[in-house]
Motif scaffolding. Structure first.
Motif, PDB file in Angstrom:
ATOM      1  N   ALA A  99       0.828  -1.203   0.000  1.00 38.32           N
ATOM      2  CA  ALA A  99       0.000   0.000   0.000  1.00 38.32           C
ATOM      3  C   ALA A  99       0.857   1.246   0.000  1.00 38.32           C
ATOM      4  O   ALA A  99       1.963   1.256   0.500  1.00 38.32           O
ATOM      5  CB  ALA A  99      -0.896   0.011   1.249  1.00 38.32           C
TER       6      ALA A  99
ATOM      7  N   ARG B 172       0.395   1.521  -8.986  1.00 34.09           N
ATOM      8  CA  ARG B 172      -0.339   0.432  -8.366  1.00 34.09           C
ATOM      9  C   ARG B 172      -0.014  -0.890  -9.054  1.00 34.09           C
ATOM     10  O   ARG B 172       0.287  -0.923 -10.256  1.00 34.09           O
ATOM     11  CB  ARG B 172      -1.848   0.701  -8.450  1.00 34.09           C
ATOM     12  CG  ARG B 172      -2.320   1.952  -7.723  1.00 34.09           C
ATOM     13  CD  ARG B 172      -1.899   1.972  -6.280  1.00 34.09           C
ATOM     14  NE  ARG B 172      -2.392   0.803  -5.544  1.00 34.09           N
ATOM     15  CZ  ARG B 172      -2.008   0.501  -4.314  1.00 34.09           C
ATOM     16  NH1 ARG B 172      -1.119   1.261  -3.684  1.00 34.09           N
ATOM     17  NH2 ARG B 172      -2.503  -0.565  -3.702  1.00 34.09           N
TER      18      ARG B 172
ATOM     19  N   THR C   5      -6.701  -0.762  -4.605  1.00 31.07           N
ATOM     20  CA  THR C   5      -6.540  -0.961  -3.168  1.00 31.07           C
ATOM     21  C   THR C   5      -5.786  -2.273  -2.960  1.00 31.07           C
ATOM     22  O   THR C   5      -5.762  -3.138  -3.838  1.00 31.07           O
ATOM     23  CB  THR C   5      -7.902  -1.041  -2.452  1.00 31.07           C
ATOM     24  OG1 THR C   5      -8.678  -2.101  -3.018  1.00 31.07           O
ATOM     25  CG2 THR C   5      -8.675   0.262  -2.592  1.00 31.07           C
ATOM     26  N   ASP C   6      -5.169  -2.416  -1.801  1.00 29.88           N
ATOM     27  CA  ASP C   6      -4.392  -3.617  -1.520  1.00 29.88           C
ATOM     28  C   ASP C   6      -5.272  -4.840  -1.328  1.00 29.88           C
ATOM     29  O   ASP C   6      -6.390  -4.759  -0.836  1.00 29.88           O
ATOM     30  CB  ASP C   6      -3.547  -3.421  -0.255  1.00 29.88           C
ATOM     31  CG  ASP C   6      -2.471  -2.377  -0.455  1.00 29.88           C
ATOM     32  OD1 ASP C   6      -2.017  -2.206  -1.592  1.00 29.88           O
ATOM     33  OD2 ASP C   6      -2.103  -1.718   0.535  1.00 29.88           O
TER      34      ASP C   6
ATOM     35  N   LYS D 240     -14.059  -4.041   0.413  1.00 30.30           N
ATOM     36  CA  LYS D 240     -13.585  -2.720   0.025  1.00 30.30           C
ATOM     37  C   LYS D 240     -12.597  -2.782  -1.141  1.00 30.30           C
ATOM     38  O   LYS D 240     -11.989  -1.775  -1.505  1.00 30.30           O
ATOM     39  CB  LYS D 240     -12.928  -2.024   1.213  1.00 30.30           C
ATOM     40  CG  LYS D 240     -13.906  -1.743   2.346  1.00 30.30           C
ATOM     41  CD  LYS D 240     -13.216  -1.010   3.490  1.00 30.30           C
ATOM     42  CE  LYS D 240     -14.207  -0.717   4.614  1.00 30.30           C
ATOM     43  NZ  LYS D 240     -13.559   0.006   5.749  1.00 30.30           N
TER      44      LYS D 240
ATOM     45  N   ASP E   9     -10.961  -2.576  -4.649  1.00 35.78           N
ATOM     46  CA  ASP E   9     -11.206  -1.692  -5.800  1.00 35.78           C
ATOM     47  C   ASP E   9     -10.247  -2.113  -6.906  1.00 35.78           C
ATOM     48  O   ASP E   9      -9.029  -2.041  -6.751  1.00 35.78           O
ATOM     49  CB  ASP E   9     -10.940  -0.245  -5.369  1.00 35.78           C
ATOM     50  CG  ASP E   9     -11.317   0.772  -6.446  1.00 35.78           C
ATOM     51  OD1 ASP E   9     -11.572   0.357  -7.598  1.00 35.78           O
ATOM     52  OD2 ASP E   9     -11.327   1.977  -6.140  1.00 35.78           O
TER      53      ASP E   9
END
Length: 238
Positions: free
Chosen positions: A57, A134, A219-220, A228, A230
């Motif tokens: 992250a 990312r 997201t991690d 959650k 994404d």
């Protein structure tokens, strides 16, 4: 879930191939899945797994001490956010990246991808190279037992001279060009739903895509049941 995706994508590919032969040369007739509507999102033969984000992250503001500069958040390939409820057309830039090829069984997709990203992060740290983007996974060959992938983490610039491949780790560039971006918001367990939507979109729009999918983890990846999660799923038209 993954097996369902495999069957779904294989069926979509077959249907797309038949349709493409009517208006496109045989060599260009292999389609990929698609996504158009939001909701829980998701090659051997055309099939693609969908991993949840697994890279390290980005450093959060305030995490560093007052004497230590705060690192900038890692950016996605396309910085402009997409419509969370629909597909959009974007242009993917070619970014220098550290790449690690891997293979995994369908049921081990998440832990395998997570481990690959962690390995890349560790090797970059040893080499003093900072990640800037990312994590990505490019899915290509698949079969009933599993799939092959390239795990990638974008970096600021290509090392000069470029290091030789070491234990599978190499340096190259991320996929580039026009792409359709499909958003997945929700657990990795539910990603097949996004791939199903993606397939329906490609079929409805008569879009023929390359035999690979790109997943970018915004997201991690903490757990396949993480609601959650994404993920940006990219399909590249031929």
């Amino acid at each position: 879930m993954i097996r369902f995706r495999l069957t779904l994508l294989a069926g979509c590919l077959a249907a797309g191939l038949a349709h493409a032969q009517e208006a496109v040369p045989p060599a260009v007739a292999t389609p990929l899945p698609t996504t158009t509507m939001p909701g829980p999102a998701g090659q051997g033969t055309p099939t693609v797994p969908v991993p949840a984000q697994a890279g390290a992250a980005p450093i959060q503001p305030g995490a560093a001490s007052a004497a230590t500069p705060t690192a900038s958040p890692r950016k996605t390939l396309v910085e402009t956010p997409g419509d969370a409820n629909d597909v959009d057309t974007v242009s993917l830039p070619a970014k220098p990246a550290a790449i690690l090829a891997g293979r995994a069984k369908w049921e081990e997709a998440v832990p395998s991808l997570k481990a690959a990203f962690q390995r890349i992060e560790a090797d970059l740290a040893k080499a003093g190279i900072a990640p800037v983007g990312r994590p990505l996974a490019v899915f290509a060959k698949t079969d009933d037992d599993g799939f092959q992938y390239d795990a990638m983490i974008p970096i600021a610039a290509m090392p000069d001279p470029k290091p030789a491949e070491t234990d599978g780790l190499r340096f190259g560039t991320t996929p580039s060009g026009k792409a359709l971006r499909f958003p997945h918001r929700g657990s990795y367990d539910e990603i097949d739903g996004t791939y199903e939507t993606l397939t329906a979109y490609l079929d409805a729009k008569d879009v023929v895509v390359q035999d690979r999918f790109i997943e970018e983890y915004v997201t991690d990846l903490n757990d396949k049941a993480d609601e959650k999660l994404d993920v940006n799923i990219y399909a590249l038209p031929k």
